[in-house]
Write a protein that holds these residues in place. Sequence first.
Motif, PDB file in Angstrom:
ATOM      1  N   PRO A 648      39.267  13.398  29.033  1.00 51.21           N
ATOM      2  CA  PRO A 648      39.266  14.476  29.975  1.00 51.21           C
ATOM      3  C   PRO A 648      40.443  14.873  30.651  1.00 51.21           C
ATOM      4  O   PRO A 648      40.935  15.864  31.124  1.00 51.21           O
ATOM      5  CB  PRO A 648      38.364  13.881  30.958  1.00 51.21           C
ATOM      6  CG  PRO A 648      38.248  12.556  30.894  1.00 51.21           C
ATOM      7  CD  PRO A 648      38.530  11.804  29.412  1.00 51.21           C
ATOM      8  N   ASN A 649      41.444  13.643  30.766  1.00 44.70           N
ATOM      9  CA  ASN A 649      42.839  13.920  31.349  1.00 44.70           C
ATOM     10  C   ASN A 649      43.817  12.872  30.822  1.00 44.70           C
ATOM     11  O   ASN A 649      43.392  11.843  30.220  1.00 44.70           O
ATOM     12  CB  ASN A 649      42.651  13.692  33.071  1.00 44.70           C
ATOM     13  CG  ASN A 649      43.786  14.183  33.773  1.00 44.70           C
ATOM     14  OD1 ASN A 649      44.691  14.570  33.223  1.00 44.70           O
ATOM     15  ND2 ASN A 649      43.826  14.052  35.052  1.00 44.70           N
ATOM     16  N   MET A 650      44.976  13.192  31.238  1.00 41.76           N
ATOM     17  CA  MET A 650      46.042  11.988  30.769  1.00 41.76           C
ATOM     18  C   MET A 650      45.815  10.869  31.800  1.00 41.76           C
ATOM     19  O   MET A 650      44.916  10.785  32.676  1.00 41.76           O
ATOM     20  CB  MET A 650      47.218  12.446  31.197  1.00 41.76           C
ATOM     21  CG  MET A 650      47.743  13.746  30.637  1.00 41.76           C
ATOM     22  SD  MET A 650      48.070  13.575  28.900  1.00 41.76           S
ATOM     23  CE  MET A 650      48.377  15.060  28.431  1.00 41.76           C
ATOM     24  N   THR A 651      46.451   9.703  31.523  1.00 42.22           N
ATOM     25  CA  THR A 651      46.466   8.701  32.564  1.00 42.22           C
ATOM     26  C   THR A 651      47.594   8.643  32.983  1.00 42.22           C
ATOM     27  O   THR A 651      48.725   8.932  32.544  1.00 42.22           O
ATOM     28  CB  THR A 651      45.834   7.438  31.756  1.00 42.22           C
ATOM     29  OG1 THR A 651      46.955   6.963  30.934  1.00 42.22           O
ATOM     30  CG2 THR A 651      44.440   7.517  31.191  1.00 42.22           C
ATOM     31  N   TYR A 652      47.663   7.890  34.192  1.00 39.21           N
ATOM     32  CA  TYR A 652      49.039   8.084  34.972  1.00 39.21           C
ATOM     33  C   TYR A 652      49.721   6.759  35.488  1.00 39.21           C
ATOM     34  O   TYR A 652      49.401   6.361  36.852  1.00 39.21           O
ATOM     35  CB  TYR A 652      48.830   8.922  36.328  1.00 39.21           C
ATOM     36  CG  TYR A 652      48.933  10.376  35.643  1.00 39.21           C
ATOM     37  CD1 TYR A 652      47.442  10.951  35.268  1.00 39.21           C
ATOM     38  CD2 TYR A 652      49.855  11.286  35.753  1.00 39.21           C
ATOM     39  CE1 TYR A 652      47.331  12.256  34.784  1.00 39.21           C
ATOM     40  CE2 TYR A 652      49.792  12.694  35.283  1.00 39.21           C
ATOM     41  CZ  TYR A 652      48.428  13.026  35.114  1.00 39.21           C
ATOM     42  OH  TYR A 652      48.210  14.413  34.606  1.00 39.21           O
TER      43      TYR A 652
END
Lengths: 804, 284
Positions: A648-652
Amino acid sequence: MKDEVTREERVENLKGMGCSRKRVEDARFTQGKGNYVDDIKLDGMLFGDFVRSPYAHARIKSIDTTAALDVPGVLAVLTAADLEPLGLHWMPTLAGDKQMVLADGKVLFQGQEVAFVVAEDRYAAADGIELVEVDYEELPVIVDPFEALQSDVVLREDLDPKAPGAHGPRKHHNHIFTWEAGDKEPTQEVIDNAEVVAEESMYYHRTHPCPLETCGCVASMDKVNGKLTLWGTFQAPHAIRTVVSLISGIEEHNIRVISPDIGGGFGNKVGAYPGYVCSVVASIVTGKPVKWIEDRMDNLMTTAFARDYHMTGKISATKDGKITGLQCHVTADHGGFDACADPTKFPAGFMNICTGSYDIPTAYLEVDGVYTNKAPGGVSYRCSFRVTEAVYFIERMIEVLAIKLDMDAAELRRINFIKKEQFPYTAALGWEYDSGDYHTAWDKALKTVDYDGLRAEQSQRVEDFKAGRTRKLMGIGLSFFTEIVGAGPVKNCDILGLGMFDSCEIRIHPTGSAIARLGTISQGQGHATTFAQILASEIGLPADSITIEEGDTDTAPYGLGTYGSRSTPVAGAATAMAGRKIRAKAQMIAAYLLEVHDNDVEFDVDRFVVKGAPEKFKTMKEIAFAAYNQAIPGIEPGLEAVSYYDPPNMTYPFGAYVCVMDIDVDTGVPEIRRFYALDDCGTRINPMIIEGQVHGGLTEALAVALGQEIAYDDMGNCKTGTLMDFFLPTAWEVPNYETDYTVTPSPHHPIGAKGVGESPHVGGVPCFSNAVQDAFRAFGNTHTNMPHDHWRIWKTANDLGLHG
Amino acid sequence: MIPAAFEYYRPKDMASVLAILEEHGDDARVMAGGHSLIPMMKLRMADVPHLIDLQDIGGMSDIVIDADGIRIGALVTQADIIDDAKLTAAAPILREAALQIADPQVRYMGTVGGNVANGDPGNDMPGLMQCLDAVFTVVGPDGEREIPAREFYEAAYMTAREDDEVLTSVSIPPPTGGYAYEKQKRKIGDYATAAAAVQIVKGGGSCVSASIAMTNLSDTPVYSQAASDALVGTAVDDAALDAAVAAMLADIDPSEDNRGPIAFKKHVAGVILRRAIVRAWSRA
């Protein structure tokens, strides 16, 4: 049945997540039993190698292969003319450009592939190469991108100068694209009206991933069955299969791509190279397997480079140090072809993460890609797409702003960090940071190294230097980075139209062991170790009973491969999700066996137990056997699952690094006294492997910051084509690293993991560089370009008048 | 990195070596450790149709120390030098220098003979041997002759050894006094940005004699008589150091390469020599 084993022992036996399980790969690697591409030997196998251009820019007037074909053992010499009827003399690049497979009328960089000699052995091929006569007419060489944008010399005569490129309009015949992010006018306005503005230009030099194993392949066309098998050093075997199919016309089911053991990739092995195309064609032509393996010079001079960004920035702040705006312009030198390996919509990768770890309300980024007479590439060397460039830029701009404000750089960072309660945080350039706790990490780092004590010692050192009591200066390098990894959501990340999901397929065997196959491919990261640990925790079978297999497109599920720290964020998530499907079916089987309702059993480490009656249970091993061998009403036999995971999103992931360095002003020799690295990669799967990844990434960061470069002279000759001049650090040059961590799990990842392989490189480069720059801050230095090799450090000292 | 075809010879005695050299002239080369020649052949920068491996020639791997001095066979490796306690006692600068050459793997193969005979200005042993006033023994069709190290090097890869001669040993008069081999390099395995070999004899608080040679700062090693002379008779104080450095700088002629431009190299050469002298003096 009485359970003699404690719950803790059962957890331990699994060797699941959080365990420093020894790497299962190392038994074969440490005994020389790895199976690399060059270990592959097939009956009747031929060898191919390239005639390469000695010139950086030249027209090819003729190619005479007669003498080469007379060499005993030489079977064929392919040129562009031979590939043209097949439409294979050019190939598409991952960046929407096209690239010559073999020189089509001209060459654009030194070392470019001109002809492919196919012979019975390597010696005959090398002898043949010597005898291919190429008549070159030298053309004016451009190695400077700023000159390229002014020059009348047209590098890419195959392109219509007026027509837009893959990423929009082109401003000049040597211009590739302009890419923008953020708000141009509002940012300009903020900067125009700011209380304080710091400005700096910096060159992030060209370097190279330089994996220990160079690139290579073996192509074998089985003409009877119409099947092509291609073994190669591929970081993305499935994508290679699709690309080979698209450009050769061979149907995808007739192509099998195999990545065997790979000796390091670091981005260098993501793209497609002419050697792959020529080997395939040569195998089709000769009907025999053809091997092509680069030597070190080929690898350094012609396969994908990294960086080469000329960056200019402005950062504005209030007088007390609150950052109000950021502006960045990049002139990106892409070489002769645009062969960057970035997601399609991001021709400058994720350079728009350049607001870093800071709450910067307004920002604007503009990147101009430019052609020059240098080798193509622009890959992400141990980082997510262009993230090293972005983090270097912001971490230098912070330092420059601190100087302008006459403020401590650690404090400046602290007052501008995105706060814990602001996550998820949407940055001015568009990314939504999933999670973070920067202040905690920063405070822990500064406290551990006794930051105030270090600054006091540094002040004393400056005094001693000025009084003539020492000739060594002390630098304190700081860096706080946020990576953006795990590309990526299919809605905005694809390469050549291939969505960047990844996959895992699990098959449980009746006796309670398992094999899991993934769309990724380890190049040293230890996937066979860590993915088995994820599964062990998810499905309750010991990691030692789980085989992890990757790299064979005939068996592994489709995936986009390993780069950009995407394996754990994407394939790791797929592994967990597939494991949960296994567990869900196991729950139904367990309930049947225990004669209770599905919801009356719960998972506990390695078994399902009846709620409230822990003495009644079925182990996963028992369940596996039952799954295959017991007729269970309403449930298919077998225990298998597959998951394709679209994140659902990148990781940071983020981290806080500190480097303490002593610099010999007279010789330019830096000595690293201390290096502290705190990494937050979310949930930690295998602390030992994380430690190893951090050491590796920091070592490559040290290399880049302190000397590693691909340099050209004015004629476009590569000056750093061997390991004599290209800096590859050994244990001798590397300090002891202190590692540390905090844990801020990713809220959207099934197990909260964020990826770690590249973080230390991303954060390490500015940390080493800042240490060098900081040593000279008291004497008026604001910025000097990397690499900080002896002579450049010496020059900084000399320019500041420190040599008397 | 694939060499052209060549004929490989591994003779058992020197007479056979000389016979092959006589037969093939320029087309034949001898090889000791092979760590310079083989890479050049693989890059096809050296064309050697007839390669003569010296490894089976007896009597070239000995280190002999007696009243007359030290004799080191041409096939003695850098690792042999590092491991030989008697040699280290007799001439400690040899071990200090050998430890700064390349890396352990190379030092197990690389030989003293190959290092001094090849004529590569980047090699460390030639300057060291000039500092120690060594004499090289070569053998050819007309028998043996001796060539002082200080007269051996003519230009890069050009030496006083004739093509049909083989360097068999290095003889060193017993060194006395303090010593230092100081080398700046970019990384392990690198040639010197600048290196200095220094031997100093001290008597009654002043310098009685000195010997100074520099490495990789010209197309040959540089023995600097003037720099040595600048120290003799002094207490090796700052003024003497300045004079020695100035004299040395007049003797070297570095060129720009990836290690840096000329001004940098000259500056570093001065710093390195100064440090070498100070260390040698402290040990004198």
